[in-house]
Design an enzyme around this catalytic site. Structure first.
Site, PDB file in Angstrom:
ATOM      1  CE1 TYR A  63      -3.736   2.506   0.898  1.00 26.83           C
ATOM      2  CE2 TYR A  63      -1.954   3.565   2.107  1.00 26.83           C
ATOM      3  CZ  TYR A  63      -3.216   3.608   1.542  1.00 26.83           C
ATOM      4  OH  TYR A  63      -3.956   4.761   1.617  1.00 26.83           O
ATOM      5  CD  GLU A  70      -5.879   4.521  -1.362  1.00 24.99           C
ATOM      6  OE1 GLU A  70      -5.964   4.651  -0.128  1.00 24.99           O
ATOM      7  OE2 GLU A  70      -6.834   4.193  -2.080  1.00 24.99           O
TER       8      GLU A  70
END
Ligand code: GDP
Ligand code: MN
Length: 386
Positions: free
Chosen positions: A108, A196
């Site tokens: 992530y 993101e």
């Protein structure tokens, strides 16, 4: 403002972030043709702003162009319900068809603004993928944070620190660091509020690759982001918010029942606080702005009245550049157009032409309770029964 994954990936590519090869399709036949070009095996991904598509069946690995067509057929034109959409879901209008990737590990990576530190922060975790919310809630220590000085920008050491903290193998530390630097450049150059990559993957053949892409933008910077603004797609936004934005009114739908019409963002926030303190919940944030015309006030009032959850209205005006009589004219015009006002209304007016505004409202035949100070007005609107 939000954009779709395929659009975010195009921006990533401009900044040198590796993304899978692929294209967007609006019909099952197009999806089939793209899968064919990619060699048959592919991933078909629903393009909606909401996340959580993986768990909701919106991301499917397919083994052939025929299967790509079938999956596209099943997704296109139908609502996709994810944990971020609400029960009615969002209609899928496009699918992204990409080459399938053999994944070794899902990581992530994101950049957001850290309001407490007053700077961007890069967040990274070796536990990426569809369960990142659970990781954040249950094992927050698995998420690393790297503040970034906006003047100095992203530094090499930050990339090394994060890559090590994410247990990225040493031979991939350099490309991973370069990718992080590029993500920060996207965030900064495009005025993002969020950039993101979840998952950022290490592929089976040992590359780093952005398998998903999410970019949100600061609406206040859109004036200098023509390319981004051109990607705006209103179909997934709240229709009343779209209407308000077209009329130049700042309006955000909330979950309460007290419709609020206010001039000025700070006063609007204070008004919402006052309503909450008195024991009710605001149905919206609405700032008609400092120099609003009576037509804009009229539009704003109509937008509030179109919201079915509104069961009372509080108008709080501090007349400065926007005079109180202009507000009164707008409200009276809107009420005439609507054939009356279906809910109790409390008006608090202060400042320029206050007496004129109040006189006009009192003479209009509308049922309004007039108040002089905010506390009194909030108390009155909370006490008002439908
Ligand atoms: P989201 O659930 O809306 O965030 O959609 P993502 O794009 O993140 O996809 C969800 C999950 O699908 C990922 O975490 C991967 O596990 C899986 N996925 C996506 N693309 C591929 C692919 O090319 N190959 C494989 N094996 N899995 C994929
Ligand atoms: Mn994702």
């Amino acid at each position: 403002m939000k954009i779709h994954e395929y659009q975010a990936k195009a921006i990533f590519a401009q900044f040198g972030i590796p993304v899978p090869k692929g294209r967007v399709a609006a019909t099952p036949a197009e999806a089939r043709a793209i899968a064919q070009e990619l060699g048959g095996k592919a991933v078909v991904k629903a393009q909606v702003y909401a996340g959580g598509r993986g768990k909701a069946g919106g991301v499917k690995v397919v083994a052939s162009p025929q299967e790509a067509e079938q999956v596209a057929e099943r997704l296109l034109g139908k609502p996709l319900v994810t944990h971020q959409t609400g029960p009615q879901g969002v209609v899928v209008r496009r699918v992204l068809v990409e080459e399938a990737t053999a994944i070794q590990k899902e990581l992530y990576l994101s950049v957001v603004i850290d309001r407490a530190r007053q700077c961007p922060v890069m967040m990274a975790s070796e536990a990426g993928g569809v369960d990142i919310e659970e990781v954040a809630a249950k094992t927050p220590e698995k998420i690393l944070r790297q503040p970034i000085d906006p003047i100095a920008g992203f530094q090499l050491y930050m990339g090394r620190r994060l890559a090590a903290g994410m247990n990225i193998p040493a031979n991939l530390a350099r490309p991973a660091g370069a990718l992080m630097e590029s993500l920060y450049k996207v965030f900064s150059a495009r005025d993002c509020s969020l950039a993101e990559i979840n998952p950022l993957v290490i592929t089976a053949d040992g590359r780093v690759l952005a398998l998903d892409a999410k970019l949100n933008f600061d609406d206040n910077a859109l004036f200098r982001q023509a390319e981004v603004k051109g990607l705006q797609d209103y179909s997934e936004d709240d229709p009343l918010e779209v209407e308000a934005s077209k009329a130049g009114i700042t309006y955000i739908k909330l979950d309460g029942t007290v419709g609020c019409m206010v001039n000025g963002a700070g006063l609007a926030m204070a008004t919402m606080d006052a309503v909450l303190l008195m024991g009710a919940r605001p149905a919206n944030f609405l700032d008609v702005g400092g120099g609003a015309s009576h037509q804009q006030v009229q539009e704003a009032f109509k937008i509030i009245m179109k919201d079915p959850s509104v069961d009372r209205v509080l108008i709080n005006v501090f007349g400065g550049i926007l005079r109180c009589d202009i507000v009164a004219t707008g409200v009276i015009e809107a009420a005439r157009e609507l054939g009356g006002v279906r809910v109790p209304m409390v008006v608090r007016m202060q400042g320029t032409n206050r007496d004129e505004g109040k006189r006009m409202l009192a003479a209009s035949g509308l049922k309004v309770a007039l108040a002089d100070d905010l506390k009194e007005a909030a108390r009155a609107v909370v006490a008002a029964k439908k």
